[in-house]
Design a protein around this motif. Sequence first.
Motif, mmCIF file in Angstrom:
data_model
loop_
_atom_site.group_PDB
_atom_site.id
_atom_site.type_symbol
_atom_site.label_atom_id
_atom_site.label_comp_id
_atom_site.label_asym_id
_atom_site.label_seq_id
_atom_site.Cartn_x
_atom_site.Cartn_y
_atom_site.Cartn_z
ATOM 1 N N SER A 172 0.740 -1.112 0.264
ATOM 2 C CA SER A 172 -0.281 -0.169 0.246
ATOM 3 C C SER A 172 0.937 1.064 0.172
ATOM 4 O O SER A 172 0.625 2.169 -0.483
ATOM 5 N N GLY A 173 1.987 1.110 -0.169
ATOM 6 C CA GLY A 173 3.413 2.126 0.050
ATOM 7 C C GLY A 173 3.222 2.815 1.102
ATOM 8 O O GLY A 173 4.219 3.878 1.422
ATOM 9 N N ILE A 174 3.289 1.604 1.915
ATOM 10 C CA ILE A 174 3.776 2.568 3.384
ATOM 11 C C ILE A 174 5.147 1.866 3.548
ATOM 12 O O ILE A 174 5.780 0.859 3.653
ATOM 13 N N ASN A 175 6.088 3.164 4.183
ATOM 14 C CA ASN A 175 6.956 3.038 4.439
ATOM 15 C C ASN A 175 7.392 2.092 5.870
ATOM 16 O O ASN A 175 7.564 3.097 6.857
ATOM 17 N N THR A 176 7.726 0.982 5.714
ATOM 18 C CA THR A 176 6.809 0.202 6.693
ATOM 19 C C THR A 176 8.679 0.435 7.690
ATOM 20 O O THR A 176 8.420 0.248 9.035
ATOM 21 N N LYS A 177 10.015 0.379 7.215
ATOM 22 C CA LYS A 177 11.364 0.511 7.492
ATOM 23 C C LYS A 177 11.160 2.077 8.360
ATOM 24 O O LYS A 177 11.748 1.425 9.992
ATOM 25 N N ARG A 178 10.398 2.493 8.484
ATOM 26 C CA ARG A 178 10.540 3.797 9.172
ATOM 27 C C ARG A 178 9.810 4.147 10.300
ATOM 28 O O ARG A 178 10.183 4.670 11.126
ATOM 29 N N LEU A 179 8.649 3.653 9.861
ATOM 30 C CA LEU A 179 7.107 3.353 10.900
ATOM 31 C C LEU A 179 8.097 2.038 12.103
ATOM 32 O O LEU A 179 7.653 2.625 13.198
ATOM 33 N N ASN A 180 8.747 1.733 11.560
ATOM 34 C CA ASN A 180 8.772 0.805 12.313
ATOM 35 C C ASN A 180 9.991 1.573 13.320
ATOM 36 O O ASN A 180 10.020 1.651 14.667
ATOM 37 N N THR A 181 10.784 2.469 12.756
ATOM 38 C CA THR A 181 12.153 3.436 13.598
ATOM 39 C C THR A 181 10.950 3.676 14.123
ATOM 40 O O THR A 181 11.451 4.668 15.265
ATOM 41 N N VAL A 182 9.762 4.574 14.108
ATOM 42 C CA VAL A 182 9.557 5.972 14.669
ATOM 43 C C VAL A 182 8.884 4.917 16.035
ATOM 44 O O VAL A 182 9.060 5.136 17.432
ATOM 45 N N LEU A 183 7.928 3.839 15.944
ATOM 46 C CA LEU A 183 7.763 3.098 16.847
ATOM 47 C C LEU A 183 8.885 2.695 18.382
ATOM 48 O O LEU A 183 8.424 2.490 19.191
ATOM 49 N N ALA A 184 10.043 2.720 17.439
ATOM 50 C CA ALA A 184 11.263 1.430 18.068
ATOM 51 C C ALA A 184 11.917 3.260 19.276
ATOM 52 O O ALA A 184 11.860 3.046 21.097
#
Lengths: 275, 245
Positions: A172-184
């Motif tokens: 869907s075009g979500i940048n999951t790498k960046r999102l995981n980093t934000v979550l971390a």
Amino acid sequence: MSLLQELLAAFSYGFMWRALFVGIAVAISSSFIGPFLVLKRFSMIGHGLSHVAFAGIAVGLLFNTAPLIFSMIIVVAVSVFILKLNETAKLHGDAAIGLTAAVAMAFGTILASVAGGFNVDLFSFLFGSILTIQRLDVYLSITFSIIVIAVVTSLYHDLFTMTFEEDFAKVSGINTKRLNTVLAILVGVTVVIGIRAMGTLLISSLIIFPTIIAMQFSRGFKATIVIAAVSSVFIIIFGLMGSYILDWPSGSTIVLLNGFVFLGVYMYNRILRPQ
Amino acid sequence: MDKQSLLSLQDLTVKYHSFTAVSSVSFDVYERDFIAIIGANGSGKTTLIKTILGLLHYQKGTIEKNDDVTVGYLPQHTMALDRFFPATVDEVVGMGLLSTKRFPKRLSKQEKQNVQDVLHMLNIKALVHKRIGALSGGQQQRVLLARALVSNPDILILDEPTSALDHSMRKQFFDILKHLNKSHGVTIILVTHDIVSAGDYINRVLYLDQKLMFDGTFNQFCEHQELSPFIHTHSLRQEKAGEQS
Ligand SMILES: Nc1ncnc2c1ncn2[C@@H]1O[C@H](COP(=O)(O)OP(=O)(O)OP(=O)(O)O)[C@@H](O)[C@H]1O
Ligand SMILES: [Mg+2]
């Protein structure tokens, strides 16, 4: 003195109010990230990071600098590091966390024993102590939990999609790498602001318990977060008051209360509620 | 009729470390195609479509896709869903639209209507407030299909969507796909082991065994018995013969 009088008296002291403010702030922010971590099977990261926070605090105390701020920088960095380790080294999340936690704990205790002298203070950091909460801690926790809540709210749909199914999120075009980093980063921040009330050894339970309590009732994801936050706030308020009256460490009291509530709703669901 | 190519693969090779899962595959996907990708377990079907979707890196070749061609995806192993995951059908279907939107994520009236239409078409309107883990396998599959459909994709990629469905559900499912393909012009790429059921619906078969072994119509495929030791082409032929008589 009756129980009520004793409680009223407690609120005439500043520290009880400070404890409440800090407690509510950390209850809400940890409930906001809890469901994502628990459902991604990453809930032990809180546990690992709290060990790192312990090491960070030992270093901070050694140099007599603000231990929490110092700790936060280290914890956030390590949180992102664990995530990368998990992504790149093909290490399982729990293995990466276990390793990091042990190394940090070893480092922290060696520091503590070499330096000596701050053992009493360290105990309150381990299990939480409402007497030690300073005005600065209140400002810090409220500011950072507002940040955590705001970030989770604005990224809610992407976080939800990624937690449900990472591949679909990517397509869907979500940048999951960046999102995981934000979550971390959010986890790191939450762990540290919870240390005063909960202690480093017990803060992770505040991420896990409210989520699994809420999951006993909720069907939807949004509902899970809301129920988790509300129940966690109530539990923390009663826990803090109980801790004062019984003169128990605040973190331990809150964890026990969480455990009882979970057992209660679990039993209710399994035994009493008609299917 | 000159059909437009939506997707073009040239000499595509995909490896896991040193193991080659997909080797030198080339084909074009045209507008309104209804393609079945078949092949034995481990023949590289999932690898191929995951690469097309951008989920895996590839070592050689090219994938050309026009940027405004949108893709909907129904993954394999939907049964691996966590049964206790707290998400309602509503929330899961909404994911299909909201995840492609920027902040603030709001649905327009048109989009809300579209969601209703899709729920209606797939017959899952009554389930919207249920927890996804509490549904049967077939119901879950329809919910995930709804999620893939609500954004009105040009291409729909499905990885073994019918594996959890019983015979009549399977036919219903294929009928829905056919309707999408014929009436809405959706291009469909379907990974399946069930070429017998899919045969009536598709216009192309891609037979994969690490390399692309066959690309043609279903009728042509049935003539090539030597291609597919794993599929009972014999019974296939009989079935076709039975239909014709
Ligand atoms: N993550 C992975 N790492 C290493 N090898 C893999 C990985 N995923 C798949 N493979 C290998 O690549 C080959 C192709 O796998 P793939 O999943 O694409 O097959 P498939 O055609 O989809 O099979 P199935 O019909 O069982 O779904 C298999 O031999 C498999 O063992
Ligand atoms: Mg597969």
